[in-house]
Write a protein that holds these residues in place. Structure first.
Motif, PDB file in Angstrom:
ATOM      1  N   MET A   1       1.059  -1.192   0.094  1.00 30.69           N
ATOM      2  CA  MET A   1       0.612  -0.315  -0.151  1.00 30.69           C
ATOM      3  C   MET A   1       1.126   0.956   0.057  1.00 30.69           C
ATOM      4  N   TYR A   2       0.484   2.224  -0.428  1.00 30.78           N
ATOM      5  CA  TYR A   2       1.121   3.080  -1.029  1.00 30.78           C
ATOM      6  C   TYR A   2       0.887   4.166   0.734  1.00 30.78           C
ATOM      7  N   ASP A   3       1.994   4.645   0.647  1.00 30.58           N
ATOM      8  CA  ASP A   3       2.199   6.422   1.703  1.00 30.58           C
ATOM      9  C   ASP A   3       2.624   7.376   1.812  1.00 30.58           C
ATOM     10  N   PHE A   4       1.488   8.317   2.005  1.00 34.79           N
ATOM     11  CA  PHE A   4       1.948   9.500   1.197  1.00 34.79           C
ATOM     12  C   PHE A   4       3.276  10.197   1.978  1.00 34.79           C
ATOM     13  N   GLY A   5       2.415  10.119   3.708  1.00 37.13           N
ATOM     14  CA  GLY A   5       3.554  11.129   4.558  1.00 37.13           C
ATOM     15  C   GLY A   5       5.053   9.803   4.373  1.00 37.13           C
ATOM     16  N   ALA A   6       5.316   8.539   4.038  1.00 29.18           N
ATOM     17  CA  ALA A   6       6.525   8.479   4.452  1.00 29.18           C
ATOM     18  C   ALA A   6       7.286   8.711   2.937  1.00 29.18           C
ATOM     19  N   ARG A   7       6.661   8.595   1.806  1.00 32.17           N
ATOM     20  CA  ARG A   7       7.411   9.250   0.826  1.00 32.17           C
ATOM     21  C   ARG A   7       8.019  10.460   1.047  1.00 32.17           C
ATOM     22  N   LEU A   8       7.198  11.630   1.862  1.00 29.46           N
ATOM     23  CA  LEU A   8       7.721  12.641   2.241  1.00 29.46           C
ATOM     24  C   LEU A   8       8.997  13.275   3.169  1.00 29.46           C
ATOM     25  N   ARG A   9       8.443  12.349   3.962  1.00 28.93           N
ATOM     26  CA  ARG A   9       9.977  11.957   4.998  1.00 28.93           C
ATOM     27  C   ARG A   9      11.051  11.949   4.181  1.00 28.93           C
ATOM     28  N   GLU A  10      10.922  10.508   3.355  1.00 31.87           N
ATOM     29  CA  GLU A  10      12.338  10.131   2.499  1.00 31.87           C
ATOM     30  C   GLU A  10      12.999  11.024   1.653  1.00 31.87           C
ATOM     31  N   LEU A  11      12.048  12.297   1.059  1.00 27.43           N
ATOM     32  CA  LEU A  11      12.455  13.097   0.335  1.00 27.43           C
ATOM     33  C   LEU A  11      13.105  14.235   1.650  1.00 27.43           C
ATOM     34  N   ARG A  12      12.393  14.239   2.266  1.00 26.06           N
ATOM     35  CA  ARG A  12      12.850  14.987   3.225  1.00 26.06           C
ATOM     36  C   ARG A  12      14.052  14.774   3.840  1.00 26.06           C
ATOM     37  N   GLU A  13      14.043  13.217   4.050  1.00 31.50           N
ATOM     38  CA  GLU A  13      16.062  13.124   5.266  1.00 31.50           C
ATOM     39  C   GLU A  13      17.064  13.553   3.713  1.00 31.50           C
ATOM     40  N   ALA A  14      16.007  12.339   2.659  1.00 25.40           N
ATOM     41  CA  ALA A  14      17.206  12.776   1.216  1.00 25.40           C
ATOM     42  C   ALA A  14      18.189  13.680   1.470  1.00 25.40           C
ATOM     43  N   LYS A  15      17.410  15.268   1.691  1.00 29.51           N
ATOM     44  CA  LYS A  15      17.662  16.607   1.553  1.00 29.51           C
ATOM     45  C   LYS A  15      19.105  16.959   3.572  1.00 29.51           C
ATOM     46  N   LYS A  16      18.292  16.348   4.268  1.00 33.27           N
ATOM     47  CA  LYS A  16      18.883  15.545   5.505  1.00 33.27           C
ATOM     48  C   LYS A  16      18.667  17.414   6.408  1.00 33.27           C
ATOM     49  N   LEU A  17      16.899  17.058   6.130  1.00 31.74           N
ATOM     50  CA  LEU A  17      16.361  18.594   6.251  1.00 31.74           C
ATOM     51  C   LEU A  17      15.380  17.878   7.573  1.00 31.74           C
ATOM     52  N   THR A  18      15.297  19.289   8.675  1.00 35.11           N
ATOM     53  CA  THR A  18      14.281  18.980   9.773  1.00 35.11           C
ATOM     54  C   THR A  18      13.396  19.426   9.238  1.00 35.11           C
ATOM     55  N   GLN A  50       3.541  23.275  -3.718  1.00 35.31           N
ATOM     56  CA  GLN A  50       4.960  23.845  -3.114  1.00 35.31           C
ATOM     57  C   GLN A  50       5.604  22.790  -2.997  1.00 35.31           C
ATOM     58  N   LEU A  51       5.277  21.499  -2.553  1.00 35.26           N
ATOM     59  CA  LEU A  51       6.257  20.476  -2.167  1.00 35.26           C
ATOM     60  C   LEU A  51       6.562  19.350  -3.035  1.00 35.26           C
ATOM     61  N   ALA A  52       6.039  19.534  -4.038  1.00 37.34           N
ATOM     62  CA  ALA A  52       6.857  18.985  -5.313  1.00 37.34           C
ATOM     63  C   ALA A  52       7.631  19.715  -5.660  1.00 37.34           C
ATOM     64  N   LEU A  53       8.036  21.259  -5.858  1.00 36.44           N
ATOM     65  CA  LEU A  53       8.760  22.236  -6.549  1.00 36.44           C
ATOM     66  C   LEU A  53       9.511  21.994  -5.397  1.00 36.44           C
ATOM     67  N   PHE A  54       9.881  21.911  -4.267  1.00 35.18           N
ATOM     68  CA  PHE A  54      10.867  21.996  -2.984  1.00 35.18           C
ATOM     69  C   PHE A  54      11.614  20.629  -3.356  1.00 35.18           C
ATOM     70  N   TYR A  55      10.873  19.243  -3.711  1.00 31.32           N
ATOM     71  CA  TYR A  55      11.792  18.219  -3.442  1.00 31.32           C
ATOM     72  C   TYR A  55      12.482  17.581  -5.129  1.00 31.32           C
ATOM     73  N   ARG A  56      11.737  18.682  -5.585  1.00 31.48           N
ATOM     74  CA  ARG A  56      12.083  18.689  -6.979  1.00 31.48           C
ATOM     75  C   ARG A  56      11.413  17.170  -7.913  1.00 31.48           C
ATOM     76  N   VAL A  57      10.077  17.217  -7.195  1.00 30.55           N
ATOM     77  CA  VAL A  57       9.874  15.879  -7.687  1.00 30.55           C
ATOM     78  C   VAL A  57       8.152  16.320  -8.307  1.00 30.55           C
ATOM     79  N   THR A  58       7.564  15.418  -9.514  1.00 29.13           N
ATOM     80  CA  THR A  58       6.749  16.056  -9.665  1.00 29.13           C
ATOM     81  C   THR A  58       5.094  15.173  -8.707  1.00 29.13           C
ATOM     82  N   THR A  59       3.885  15.943  -8.760  1.00 22.67           N
ATOM     83  CA  THR A  59       2.521  16.212  -7.914  1.00 22.67           C
ATOM     84  C   THR A  59       2.731  14.363  -7.673  1.00 22.67           C
ATOM     85  N   ASP A  60       2.643  13.860  -8.881  1.00 21.01           N
ATOM     86  CA  ASP A  60       2.222  12.222  -9.496  1.00 21.01           C
ATOM     87  C   ASP A  60       3.182  11.313  -8.787  1.00 21.01           C
ATOM     88  N   TYR A  61       4.080  12.035  -8.538  1.00 22.93           N
ATOM     89  CA  TYR A  61       5.203  11.101  -7.399  1.00 22.93           C
ATOM     90  C   TYR A  61       4.837  11.072  -5.761  1.00 22.93           C
TER      91      TYR A  61
END
Length: 98
Positions: A1-18, A50-61
């Motif tokens: 099952m897809y997890d939106f929150g986990a994807r956001l967390r992974e993107l944030r952690e990959a950028k080493k941001l809080t 905004q999140l998609a632009l910030f993380y440089r991904v698509t909204t579909d992603y």
């Protein structure tokens, strides 16, 4: 099952941001970022964009409709774009394997 929150967390952690750092950069509250990452809150369409632009991904992603990664080539010269396209073609054809 897809997890939106986990994807956001992974993107944030990959950028080493809080969460606080992301919230400040997007002019949001830390509690909003926490809520999105823990699937407690759903971002508005504006915030999703905004999140998609910030993380440089698509909204579909972000929404789990597309798992492809994208490469931004803004600001590259025509010659640099040619080189990037050649490299991608080589990798897709399996010639870039070592």
């Amino acid at each position: 099952m897809y997890d939106f929150g986990a994807r956001l967390r992974e993107l944030r952690e990959a950028k080493k941001l809080t969460q606080t750092q992301v919230a400040k950069r997007l002019n949001l509250h830390k509690s909003s970022i926490y809520g999105y990452e823990n699937n407690i809150r759903i971002p508005s369409v504006e915030v999703l964009s905004q999140l998609a632009l910030f993380y440089r991904v698509t909204t579909d992603y972000l929404l789990g409709h597309d798992n492809r990664h994208i490469i931004y080539v803004d600001g590259l010269t025509e010659r640099q774009l040619e080189i990037v396209n050649l490299l991608l073609l080589e990798f897709k054809q399996g010639k870039g394997r070592t």
